[in-house]
Design a protein around this motif. Structure first.
Motif: not given
Length: 85
Positions: A4, A6, A8-13, A15-16, A20
């Motif tokens: 989770k 990992s 979240d970090k990937t999604y955050d990156a 989303s920059l 969506d």
């Protein structure tokens, strides 16, 4: 490994740089690419009629892949199973 965290970090990156709906498309492409690797082909009479056949289980999987990508199953199956000479 915390999947989770990992994710979240990937999604955050992502989303920059992406919206969506674009991120959703990326996940679909990654998922479809991985699922394509699970397709199995029937090897008996493999080259009859210039086409290799999928196993019944793979046929169901291919339907799901095509639905995910929004493409026609018959066209994609032909591209995967037609032999060349």
């Amino acid at each position: 490994v915390n999947d989770k965290a990992s994710f979240d970090k990937t999604y955050d990156a992502l989303s920059l740089f992406f919206k969506d709906d674009e991120i959703t498309s990326i996940w679909k492409m990654v998922s479809a690419s991985l699922l394509i690797g699970n397709l199995e082909f029937v090897d008996e009479n493999a080259f009859s009629n210039d086409k290799i056949n999928l196993t019944p289980e793979s046929d169901v999987l291919l339907k799901n892949i095509c639905a995910m990508l929004g493409i026609k199953k018959d066209d994609f199956e032909d591209s995967l199973t037609m032999t060349s000479r």
